[in-house]
Scaffold this active site. Structure first.
Site, PDB file in Angstrom:
ATOM      1  N   GLU A 166     -40.355  30.179  22.868  1.00  0.00           N
ATOM      2  CA  GLU A 166     -41.548  30.398  22.043  1.00  0.00           C
ATOM      3  C   GLU A 166     -41.945  29.140  21.254  1.00  0.00           C
ATOM      4  O   GLU A 166     -41.967  29.148  20.015  1.00  0.00           O
ATOM      5  CB  GLU A 166     -41.342  31.584  21.096  1.00  0.00           C
ATOM      6  N   GLU A 377     -37.925  38.258  27.043  1.00  0.00           N
ATOM      7  CA  GLU A 377     -37.701  39.053  25.826  1.00  0.00           C
ATOM      8  C   GLU A 377     -38.670  40.227  25.814  1.00  0.00           C
ATOM      9  O   GLU A 377     -39.834  40.072  26.200  1.00  0.00           O
ATOM     10  CB  GLU A 377     -37.964  38.252  24.540  1.00  0.00           C
TER      11      GLU A 377
HETATM   12  O1  IFM Z   1     -36.123  37.569  16.935  1.00  0.00           O
HETATM   13  C1  IFM Z   1     -37.221  37.033  17.592  1.00  0.00           C
HETATM   14  C2  IFM Z   1     -36.773  35.938  18.539  1.00  0.00           C
HETATM   15  O2  IFM Z   1     -36.076  34.942  17.882  1.00  0.00           O
HETATM   16  C3  IFM Z   1     -37.988  35.312  19.203  1.00  0.00           C
HETATM   17  N1  IFM Z   1     -38.825  36.315  19.785  1.00  0.00           N
HETATM   18  C4  IFM Z   1     -39.197  37.451  18.984  1.00  0.00           C
HETATM   19  C5  IFM Z   1     -37.947  38.081  18.398  1.00  0.00           C
HETATM   20  C6  IFM Z   1     -38.325  39.310  17.545  1.00  0.00           C
HETATM   21  O3  IFM Z   1     -39.166  38.939  16.503  1.00  0.00           O
END
Ligand code: IFM
Length: 472
Positions: A166, A377
């Site tokens: 990200e 994710e």
């Molecule tokens: O915890 C975060 C992660 O570090 C990056 N993506 C989103 C997750 C949830 O907010």
């Protein structure tokens, strides 16, 4: 009841990140990172919480890998802490830091769990921040050296490498809005940081491929969300285009096309003049894996008060929300099909039962290939509690995963070759500025004892992995 089944080689995994789970923040030669500095600054984190210990994965990694095994995971995506390996960000490596990642990788391989190593999940060494951090071009070169060091050390065992997790969040939340480390609140700094992080991906990919002990897959993980208008008004629909450019195209175009829509923004024009150097975009245009992190959609309305995009996010009444975001499973389908249609199936304007391109195929004469696509994710914060009998009955998380997997499967049936799904997260952990409030794990953490208990969602996910699908 319907049954869905995933392809035999579909990869089931969980993800986590160094700062959120490791703890041991100043142990065994580790240098401070910007997150160590940030959490120790009063007022930055809910309840003054820190990741100093978090879930102590640094010491309990064996127990955690055993739990991964119990869940039946094929793969585990984790990040390495740059300042654990290079306390000053550059220069002499910290042997104890390298040893920790050796132990973790060896334990994963012993349990037949494929390590997916991510080099940067937001914890920049403080020493580099002191020299300008990601707003300085030098940091991109330092990152490539760090990537090369770890490649030399681990590429005999680790085949899949993600450069960044990200980058949009690291750049914008850290430099534009300031709610994340290093806590800057300067729009131009956000764009500068984004450019240098993207550049560092390209520099690192080149350095890694040159020094790898076996052919590697080098990818990146982007947070993407579909953008929808709050109303059908022309102004809201135009706001959608600007927001989509800022959230999605800004991230996708450089890696998938070697171009950038940044000049659409006034700030971007300044950036193009002062920061972007000839050849930068070509360097970024290299990817074996595109990881997509999906959580929610963004609904926007026109509002000229807001800088850069003249649009603001709204939360329409009547929709379903978690403690952090709207729950919108169809969005994962929209993101997957959009990426495939816009970047790899340009000839298929509508539905795409068959794609003209397939993974690994050359996109053009530059040698760029179609990357593998994965969900790296997806998850939900649920205020889980332990019931009278010790069980954690987190039905809401089960419903969330189930509904999202149905949409992933739907995208695959529409022709998108999704290779895998990583749940966020393996265990409850430190949720950045929100501290320990949001619980994202399939495994419950008792923060007093650090005991781990598999939640009902973890048991359900284990069954999904075992059956390679589920009934719903
Ligand atoms: O915890 C975060 C992660 O570090 C990056 N993506 C989103 C997750 C949830 O907010």
């Amino acid at each position: 009841m319907e049954k869905i089944t995933f392809p035999k080689d579909f990869i089931w995994g969980c993800a986590a990140s160094a700062y959120q789970v490791e703890g041991a923040w100043n142990e065994a030669g580790k240098g401070p990172s910007i997150w160590d500095t940030f959490v120790h600054t009063p007022g930055k984190i809910a309840n003054g919480e820190t990741g100093d210990i978090t879930v102590d994965h640094y010491h309990r990694y064996k127990e955690d890998v055993a739990l991964m095994k119990e869940l039946g995971l094929d793969a585990y995506r984790f990040s390495t802490a740059w300042a654990r390996v290079l306390p000053e960000g550059t220069g002499t490596a910290n042997q104890a830091g390298l040893d920790f990642y050796d132990r973790l990788v060896d334990e994963l391989l012993k349990q037949k769990i494929e390590p997916y190593l991510c080099l940067f999940h937001w914890d920049l060494p403080q020493a580099l921040q002191d020299k300008g951090g990601w707003t300085s071009r030098d940091t991109a070169y330092a990152f490539a050296d760090y990537a090369q060091l770890l490649t030399r050390h681990l590429s005999d065992r680790v085949k899949v490498w993600m450069t960044h997790n990200e980058p949009w969040v690291a750049a914008m939340a850290g430099h534009f809005s300031g709610e994340h480390a290093p806590g800057l609140n300067e729009p131009l700094a956000g764009f500068k940081a984004l450019h240098h992080i993207f550049l560092s991906h390209g520099l690192a990919a080149e350095a890694m491929r040159a020094s790898a002990k076996q052919p590697l897959k080098v990818g990146i993980t982007l947070n993407l969300n579909p953008v929808h208008p709050a109303s059908e008004s022309k102004r809201d629909r135009e706001a959608v285009k600007r927001m989509d450019t800022a959230l999605n195209r800004l991230q996708l175009d450089p890696f998938l096309k070697g171009t950038s829509p940044v000049q659409d923004f006034a700030l971007g024009k300044i950036l193009n003049k002062s920061i972007v150097q000839p050849g930068d975009l070509e360097k970024m245009h290299t990817l074996d894996i595109l990881g997509i992190n999906y959580y929610t959609r963004t609904v926007v309305k026109y509002d000229r008060k807001f800088p850069v995009v003249a649009a603001v996010q709204v939360q329409p009444e009547g929709n379903e929300y978690s403690g952090m975001w709207e729950i919108y499973p169809e969005g994962i389908y929209e993101v997957l099909t959009r990426v495939w249609k816009d970047y790899f199936s340009p000839l298929h304007a509508g539905l795409m039962p068959a794609s003209p391109r397939s993974v690994g195929e050359k996109v053009d004469d530059s040698g760029v290939k179609v990357p593998e696509i994965m969900i790296t994710e997806n998850g939900i914060p649920v205020p889980d509690g332990v019931d009278y009998d010790g069980r954690i009955r987190d039905e809401r998380r089960i419903r969330y995963i189930c509904n999202h997997l149905v949409q992933v499967h739907r995208a695959m049936e529409a022709g998108v070759p999704v290779k895998g799904y990583f749940h966020w997260s393996l265990m409850d952990n430190f949720e950045w500025a929100l501290g320990y409030g949001p619980r994202f794990g399939l495994i419950y953490i008792d923060y007093k004892t650090l005991d781990r208990t598999i939640k009902d969602s973890g048991l359900w996910f284990a069954k999904v992995i075992q059956d390679n699908g589920f009934e719903y």
